[in-house]
Design an enzyme around this catalytic site. Structure first.
Site, PDB file in Angstrom:
ATOM      1  N   SER A 253       3.804  -5.065   2.254  1.00 28.95           N
ATOM      2  CA  SER A 253       4.422  -4.096   3.153  1.00 28.95           C
ATOM      3  C   SER A 253       3.746  -4.108   4.519  1.00 28.95           C
ATOM      4  O   SER A 253       2.543  -4.366   4.630  1.00 28.95           O
ATOM      5  CB  SER A 253       4.299  -2.685   2.549  1.00 28.95           C
ATOM      6  OG  SER A 253       4.629  -1.686   3.491  1.00 28.95           O
TER       7      SER A 253
ATOM      8  N   TYR B  55      -0.278   4.171  -0.773  1.00 29.20           N
ATOM      9  CA  TYR B  55       0.743   3.136  -0.928  1.00 29.20           C
ATOM     10  C   TYR B  55       0.291   1.849  -0.247  1.00 29.20           C
ATOM     11  O   TYR B  55       0.337   0.766  -0.832  1.00 29.20           O
ATOM     12  CB  TYR B  55       2.070   3.617  -0.342  1.00 29.20           C
ATOM     13  CG  TYR B  55       3.118   2.525  -0.246  1.00 29.20           C
ATOM     14  CD1 TYR B  55       3.699   2.003  -1.389  1.00 29.20           C
ATOM     15  CD2 TYR B  55       3.510   2.021   0.991  1.00 29.20           C
ATOM     16  CE1 TYR B  55       4.652   0.995  -1.314  1.00 29.20           C
ATOM     17  CE2 TYR B  55       4.454   1.015   1.080  1.00 29.20           C
ATOM     18  CZ  TYR B  55       5.027   0.511  -0.074  1.00 29.20           C
ATOM     19  OH  TYR B  55       5.958  -0.496   0.011  1.00 29.20           O
TER      20      TYR B  55
END
Length: 335
Positions: free
Chosen positions: A127, A152
């Protein structure tokens, strides 16, 4: 190719399966169909795939050790595309355990399954969030990413390190893709485009963090899956130029490679909203809010290494991509 796609009922996973099936591959999709957002939407995505004889679905959680071991033992996957994860920066502030279980323990099962099955190529989702406190633009995979600002992001950076160790120890070819704000039809309800569209059609104000002073490298889903399709047949190989005295994080002496996959055209959030207004024929009412914890002000992908490797070149203009999403949303929700 005989491909395992994890997160097959997810936004990117569903589109990836469709692309691989159209290319003539056989695909096994797995997903745990959790209720992070509407399971009905996930089931409807799967309905797009179920009629294809080359597709099989199995409901399975990544963190189910015995289930994952059985799956890899039963199937002889040539390739694995790992897209399943507990997603979302904001949700990680409230539910950290979900990220540890899915993104760390679950990814460990993927790596071990690939090792035991001697998979030719593992492509896994990272990501843009891993860039964290970095401010040098555009973001480059050669930059240090040791300062994530959400759990995350930390789990995605951990995935990159875990994959590299398996590449180094066992010769497993791994390619990590840092996705940049993917959008399009069948998109996730927790993403800005979905949230804004729903609110505007319901006559509600839209939440705009950091008072709109944000930029995102919005990347259309078709461009993303084309990039993955191109990469399938190009497994990572050791870099002959890698220098341990001055290590480049993007490459390695092991068969491990990291790429950004984005649009290479950051867009101001307020411009994004104007394009959505045009597509919907509705005027947005803005609820200006402070910066959200764990979020970043801007993202901007350097995609030149991926362009050089496989000819990746995103083609979808923002206005066209937003129109496509709005057309899907209106049809799906009959609005």
């Amino acid at each position: 190719m005989h491909i395992l796609v994890t997160g097959a009922a997810g936004f990117i996973g569903c589109h990836a399966c469709l692309s691989f099936l159209r290319a003539g591959h056989t695909v096994v999709g797995i997903d745990n169909l959790n209720d992070y957002y509407s399971p009905a939407l996930k089931e409807d995505r799967l309905a797009l795939l179920r009629d294809d004889a080359s597709f099989r679905f199995e409901r399975l959680d990544l963190a189910d050790d015995s289930g994952m071991e059985r799956l890899f033992g039963k199937e002889r996957f040539s390739h694995v595309v790992h897209l399943a994860a507990q997603a979302g920066v904001r949700y990680s502030l409230e539910n950290p355990r979900a990220y540890i279980q899915s993104n760390l323990a679950g990814f460990g099962n993927i790596l071990e399954g690939c090792r035991q099955a001697r998979v030719e190529h593992l492509i896994y989702a990272s990501s843009s969030s891993v860039y964290g406190l970095n401010t040098q633009m555009p973001f480059s995979t050669s930059q240090n990413v040791d300062h994530p600002i959400s759990l995350y992001a930390a789990t995605k950076k951990s995935n990159e390190l875990m994959a590299h160790s398996y590449s180094h120890l066992y010769g497993l070819s791994c390619t990590g893709l840092r996705f940049f704000t993917v959008y399009g039809p069948w998109g996730r309800p927790d993403m800005a485009l979905f949230i804004f569209t729903k609110a505007m059609l319901e006559g509600r104000p839209i939440p705009v963090f950091n008072e709109g002073k944000m930029q995102r490298d919005f990347t259309y889903i078709d461009d993303i899956v084309e990039g993955m399709q191109r990469l399938l047949g190009h497994p990572a190989t050791p870099s002959p130029n890698w220098n341990p005295a001055a290590p480049d994080p993007a490459t390695s002496s092991a068969p491990h490679r990291l790429y950004n996959i984005g649009n290479n055209q950051p867009v101001a959030l307020l411009e994004f909203i104007r394009e959505l207004e045009q597509a919907l024929g509705e005027k947005a009412r803005l609820e200006l809010l402070p910066m959200q914890a764990g979020d970043v002000v801007a993202t901007y992908a350097d995609i030149e290494p991926l362009a050089q490797a496989v000819g990746f070149a995103p083609k979808t203009p923002l206005a066209e991509g937003i129109r496509n999403f709005v057309a899907w949303y209106r049809a799906y929700y009959q609005q």
